[in-house]
Design a protein around this motif. Structure first.
Motif, PDB file in Angstrom:
ATOM      1  N   CYS A  37      14.389  -0.603  16.251  1.00  0.00           N
ATOM      2  CA  CYS A  37      13.186  -1.424  16.352  1.00  0.00           C
ATOM      3  C   CYS A  37      13.544  -2.839  15.906  1.00  0.00           C
ATOM      4  O   CYS A  37      14.645  -3.072  15.393  1.00  0.00           O
ATOM      5  CB  CYS A  37      12.071  -0.850  15.485  1.00  0.00           C
ATOM      6  N   PRO A  38      12.636  -3.798  16.052  1.00  0.00           N
ATOM      7  CA  PRO A  38      12.926  -5.148  15.557  1.00  0.00           C
ATOM      8  C   PRO A  38      13.166  -5.150  14.038  1.00  0.00           C
ATOM      9  O   PRO A  38      12.438  -4.497  13.286  1.00  0.00           O
ATOM     10  CB  PRO A  38      11.657  -5.934  15.907  1.00  0.00           C
ATOM     11  N   VAL A  39      14.191  -5.876  13.608  1.00  0.00           N
ATOM     12  CA  VAL A  39      14.529  -5.994  12.188  1.00  0.00           C
ATOM     13  C   VAL A  39      14.439  -7.463  11.814  1.00  0.00           C
ATOM     14  O   VAL A  39      15.129  -8.304  12.415  1.00  0.00           O
ATOM     15  CB  VAL A  39      15.934  -5.449  11.890  1.00  0.00           C
ATOM     16  N   HIS A  40      13.591  -7.793  10.859  1.00  0.00           N
ATOM     17  CA  HIS A  40      13.325  -9.173  10.487  1.00  0.00           C
ATOM     18  C   HIS A  40      13.837  -9.463   9.076  1.00  0.00           C
ATOM     19  O   HIS A  40      13.717  -8.630   8.181  1.00  0.00           O
ATOM     20  CB  HIS A  40      11.821  -9.460  10.545  1.00  0.00           C
ATOM     21  N   PHE A  41      14.373 -10.658   8.875  1.00  0.00           N
ATOM     22  CA  PHE A  41      14.868 -11.087   7.566  1.00  0.00           C
ATOM     23  C   PHE A  41      14.108 -12.332   7.113  1.00  0.00           C
ATOM     24  O   PHE A  41      13.348 -12.920   7.880  1.00  0.00           O
ATOM     25  CB  PHE A  41      16.368 -11.346   7.630  1.00  0.00           C
ATOM     26  N   ASN A  42      14.331 -12.705   5.841  1.00  0.00           N
ATOM     27  CA  ASN A  42      13.612 -13.835   5.231  1.00  0.00           C
ATOM     28  C   ASN A  42      12.101 -13.632   5.303  1.00  0.00           C
ATOM     29  O   ASN A  42      11.341 -14.555   5.609  1.00  0.00           O
ATOM     30  CB  ASN A  42      14.000 -15.152   5.919  1.00  0.00           C
ATOM     31  N   CYS A  43      11.663 -12.402   4.971  1.00  0.00           N
ATOM     32  CA  CYS A  43      10.250 -12.042   5.069  1.00  0.00           C
ATOM     33  C   CYS A  43       9.594 -12.013   3.686  1.00  0.00           C
ATOM     34  O   CYS A  43      10.250 -12.144   2.655  1.00  0.00           O
ATOM     35  CB  CYS A  43      10.105 -10.677   5.740  1.00  0.00           C
ATOM     36  N   GLU A  44       8.297 -11.801   3.689  1.00  0.00           N
ATOM     37  CA  GLU A  44       7.543 -11.756   2.437  1.00  0.00           C
ATOM     38  C   GLU A  44       7.825 -10.474   1.660  1.00  0.00           C
ATOM     39  O   GLU A  44       7.788 -10.463   0.432  1.00  0.00           O
ATOM     40  CB  GLU A  44       6.050 -11.842   2.739  1.00  0.00           C
ATOM     41  N   ALA A  94       8.759  -1.588  12.960  1.00  0.00           N
ATOM     42  CA  ALA A  94       9.472  -2.814  12.573  1.00  0.00           C
ATOM     43  C   ALA A  94       9.995  -2.622  11.154  1.00  0.00           C
ATOM     44  O   ALA A  94       9.489  -1.799  10.389  1.00  0.00           O
ATOM     45  CB  ALA A  94       8.555  -4.036  12.638  1.00  0.00           C
ATOM     46  N   VAL A  95      11.030  -3.395  10.817  1.00  0.00           N
ATOM     47  CA  VAL A  95      11.613  -3.375   9.477  1.00  0.00           C
ATOM     48  C   VAL A  95      11.676  -4.812   8.980  1.00  0.00           C
ATOM     49  O   VAL A  95      12.027  -5.732   9.744  1.00  0.00           O
ATOM     50  CB  VAL A  95      13.024  -2.752   9.478  1.00  0.00           C
ATOM     51  N   TYR A  96      11.364  -5.006   7.696  1.00  0.00           N
ATOM     52  CA  TYR A  96      11.337  -6.347   7.114  1.00  0.00           C
ATOM     53  C   TYR A  96      12.175  -6.379   5.832  1.00  0.00           C
ATOM     54  O   TYR A  96      12.113  -5.466   5.016  1.00  0.00           O
ATOM     55  CB  TYR A  96       9.897  -6.744   6.776  1.00  0.00           C
ATOM     56  N   LEU A 113       8.792  -1.150   5.721  1.00  0.00           N
ATOM     57  CA  LEU A 113       8.790  -0.499   7.029  1.00  0.00           C
ATOM     58  C   LEU A 113       7.369  -0.530   7.571  1.00  0.00           C
ATOM     59  O   LEU A 113       6.416  -0.251   6.833  1.00  0.00           O
ATOM     60  CB  LEU A 113       9.236   0.962   6.923  1.00  0.00           C
ATOM     61  N   LEU A 114       7.226  -0.854   8.837  1.00  0.00           N
ATOM     62  CA  LEU A 114       5.935  -0.752   9.514  1.00  0.00           C
ATOM     63  C   LEU A 114       5.943   0.571  10.273  1.00  0.00           C
ATOM     64  O   LEU A 114       6.790   0.792  11.143  1.00  0.00           O
ATOM     65  CB  LEU A 114       5.729  -1.916  10.471  1.00  0.00           C
ATOM     66  N   ILE A 115       5.013   1.468   9.925  1.00  0.00           N
ATOM     67  CA  ILE A 115       5.001   2.812  10.494  1.00  0.00           C
ATOM     68  C   ILE A 115       3.639   3.069  11.126  1.00  0.00           C
ATOM     69  O   ILE A 115       2.597   2.794  10.521  1.00  0.00           O
ATOM     70  CB  ILE A 115       5.282   3.875   9.411  1.00  0.00           C
ATOM     71  N   SER A 116       3.645   3.625  12.318  1.00  0.00           N
ATOM     72  CA  SER A 116       2.396   3.847  13.050  1.00  0.00           C
ATOM     73  C   SER A 116       1.659   5.062  12.522  1.00  0.00           C
ATOM     74  O   SER A 116       2.256   6.002  11.974  1.00  0.00           O
ATOM     75  CB  SER A 116       2.691   4.045  14.546  1.00  0.00           C
ATOM     76  N   ASN A 117       0.339   5.070  12.723  1.00  0.00           N
ATOM     77  CA  ASN A 117      -0.459   6.239  12.357  1.00  0.00           C
ATOM     78  C   ASN A 117      -0.032   7.464  13.148  1.00  0.00           C
ATOM     79  O   ASN A 117      -0.068   8.591  12.637  1.00  0.00           O
ATOM     80  CB  ASN A 117      -1.949   5.967  12.603  1.00  0.00           C
ATOM     81  N   GLU A 118       0.366   7.252  14.372  1.00  0.00           N
ATOM     82  CA  GLU A 118       0.807   8.375  15.209  1.00  0.00           C
ATOM     83  C   GLU A 118       1.996   9.091  14.564  1.00  0.00           C
ATOM     84  O   GLU A 118       2.039  10.323  14.499  1.00  0.00           O
ATOM     85  CB  GLU A 118       1.192   7.874  16.600  1.00  0.00           C
ATOM     86  N   ALA A 119       2.961   8.312  14.072  1.00  0.00           N
ATOM     87  CA  ALA A 119       4.121   8.917  13.418  1.00  0.00           C
ATOM     88  C   ALA A 119       3.723   9.558  12.093  1.00  0.00           C
ATOM     89  O   ALA A 119       4.191  10.658  11.745  1.00  0.00           O
ATOM     90  CB  ALA A 119       5.201   7.865  13.200  1.00  0.00           C
ATOM     91  N   LEU A 120       2.847   8.898  11.342  1.00  0.00           N
ATOM     92  CA  LEU A 120       2.474   9.381  10.017  1.00  0.00           C
ATOM     93  C   LEU A 120       1.667  10.676  10.067  1.00  0.00           C
ATOM     94  O   LEU A 120       1.744  11.497   9.137  1.00  0.00           O
ATOM     95  CB  LEU A 120       1.640   8.316   9.289  1.00  0.00           C
ATOM     96  N   ASP A 121       0.899  10.865  11.124  1.00  0.00           N
ATOM     97  CA  ASP A 121       0.007  12.013  11.183  1.00  0.00           C
ATOM     98  C   ASP A 121       0.630  13.223  11.865  1.00  0.00           C
ATOM     99  O   ASP A 121      -0.040  14.249  12.061  1.00  0.00           O
ATOM    100  CB  ASP A 121      -1.297  11.622  11.871  1.00  0.00           C
ATOM    101  N   GLN A 122       1.918  13.134  12.191  1.00  0.00           N
ATOM    102  CA  GLN A 122       2.613  14.304  12.703  1.00  0.00           C
ATOM    103  C   GLN A 122       2.735  15.349  11.589  1.00  0.00           C
ATOM    104  O   GLN A 122       3.063  15.015  10.451  1.00  0.00           O
ATOM    105  CB  GLN A 122       4.017  13.922  13.182  1.00  0.00           C
ATOM    106  N   PRO A 123       2.451  16.614  11.881  1.00  0.00           N
ATOM    107  CA  PRO A 123       2.632  17.650  10.846  1.00  0.00           C
ATOM    108  C   PRO A 123       4.115  17.845  10.554  1.00  0.00           C
ATOM    109  O   PRO A 123       4.934  17.953  11.472  1.00  0.00           O
ATOM    110  CB  PRO A 123       2.018  18.893  11.485  1.00  0.00           C
ATOM    111  N   ASN A 124       4.464  17.872   9.293  1.00  0.00           N
ATOM    112  CA  ASN A 124       5.864  18.085   8.931  1.00  0.00           C
ATOM    113  C   ASN A 124       6.323  19.482   9.340  1.00  0.00           C
ATOM    114  O   ASN A 124       5.573  20.452   9.227  1.00  0.00           O
ATOM    115  CB  ASN A 124       6.069  17.909   7.429  1.00  0.00           C
ATOM    116  N   LYS A 125       7.569  19.583   9.758  1.00  0.00           N
ATOM    117  CA  LYS A 125       8.115  20.860  10.217  1.00  0.00           C
ATOM    118  C   LYS A 125       8.061  21.924   9.129  1.00  0.00           C
ATOM    119  O   LYS A 125       7.886  23.110   9.413  1.00  0.00           O
ATOM    120  CB  LYS A 125       9.561  20.671  10.686  1.00  0.00           C
TER     121      LYS A 125
END
Length: 334
Positions: A180-187, A160-162, A191-203
């Protein structure tokens, strides 16, 4: 007042062409359109926002920050970009930007906030949520996605993006780009990023490069100094211009990377005025020169922007209550 790298400015201008006169826009903020792209050349945040808003008066800029963000490449960020690529995982890449972003900009700070199943990558930016800032924030978020895609071994997209600001007239460009869903007027802007994406080894993760780069980046970060205040920078520019006569606010503003309107507003925000700063600068310069016996009163009048010595004498007496000659005698202990 903050600053941003001219790389972002050039990218925004290039993305808006041919709908605008790009060379004229770059020159308006002190960037040589024919010069080398130097990411270490900085301009003020206000000048950057003004430039974006002026472009918005000429063309539709709804998707401009997304296209510009998509065009960003790791290598364009210099050592910080290399550190991003060399991190072992995407999580490590984001942690490095959180630590070292100050090298590239003084207007943004990043924070990693743990969330269930991932993190919220938050961009903190103070100031009025004007159009120029909104466009800059959107470009930053788009660039984070772009450079994440460049190092991830699998397709990357946030969950998600805020954005703190209000939504544009259409969301189709934002939803298509972020996927992904994009939200406005937020706090937050985040970016909301999953652990699955974050723990991928960089190329291109490389521990050897990491060990070499981290001390270098720490050194750059340690070497940064707080920028002079707007008032100090203005007085310095006025002092340099005085030998050509009383400087005009428009000329000083342009030299500092502002429009006249933005410059006036920023000074007012600090309780300052151009006239007040000009008078202070002339007085302080005159006092310093009078304490140096090598300058004649006629020289000092010229160096402080007066066409005649008599005008200088009247002004100086108004400032300090003494004529230049009597002030000089007192300063010399005569």
């Amino acid at each position: 007042m903050g600053s941003v790298t001219s790389l972002f400015v050039r990218k925004m201008v290039a993305g808006a062409e041919p709908g605008i006169d790009g060379a004229a826009y770059l020159r308006s903020v002190g960037i040589d359109p024919d010069g080398q792209w130097d990411p270490k050349q900085m301009i003020s945040d206000e000048a950057y926002y003004d430039l974006l808003e002026r472009m918005g008066e000429e063309i539709d800029i709804t998707d401009l920050p997304l296209r510009v963000g998509d065009s960003m490449r790791c290598d364009e960020y210099g050592a910080l970009g290399l550190a991003w690529k060399a991190a072992p995982t995407l999580r490590g890449s984001y942690m490095r930007v959180e630590r070292f972003a100050r090298i590239w900009t003084s207007i943004v700070a990043y924070e990693i906030e743990p969330r269930d199943g991932g993190i919220l990558w938050i961009e903190h930016r103070a100031g009025e949520r004007r159009l120029g800032m909104r466009l800059s924030v959107e470009a930053d978020m788009a660039s984070a996605v772009s450079i994440s895609c460049q190092v991830s071994p699998v397709p990357f997209q946030p969950d998600a993006v805020y954005f703190k600001h209000k939504a544009p007239a259409t969301l189709q460009h934002h939803e298509a780009y972020f996927g992904c869903p994009v939200h406005f007027n937020c706090e937050h802007d985040a970016l909301l990023i999953s652990n699955e994406a974050l723990d991928q080894p960089n190329k291109l993760g490389d521990e050897g490069i990491t060990q070499f780069l981290m001390p270098h980046l720490e050194g750059e970060l340690k070497g940064l100094r707080d920028e002079p205040s707007l008032g100090d920078r203005t007085k310095e520019a006025i002092a340099k211009a005085l030998s050509e006569g009383p400087p005009k606010m428009e000329d000083i503003a342009r030299g500092l990377g502002f429009s006249a309107r933005s410059f006036h507003r920023r000074l007012a925000d600090h309780g300052l005025s151009f006239q007040m700063l000009a008078e202070e600068t002339r007085r302080e310069l005159a006092e310093g020169l009078l304490r140096d016996q090598q300058y004649s009163l006629a020289d000092i009048a010229f160096l402080t922007g007066f066409s005649e010595q008599s005008s200088f004498t009247r002004a100086f007496k108004r400032w300090v209550g003494h004529t230049p000659a009597s002030y000089r005698k007192t300063a010399a202990g005569l």
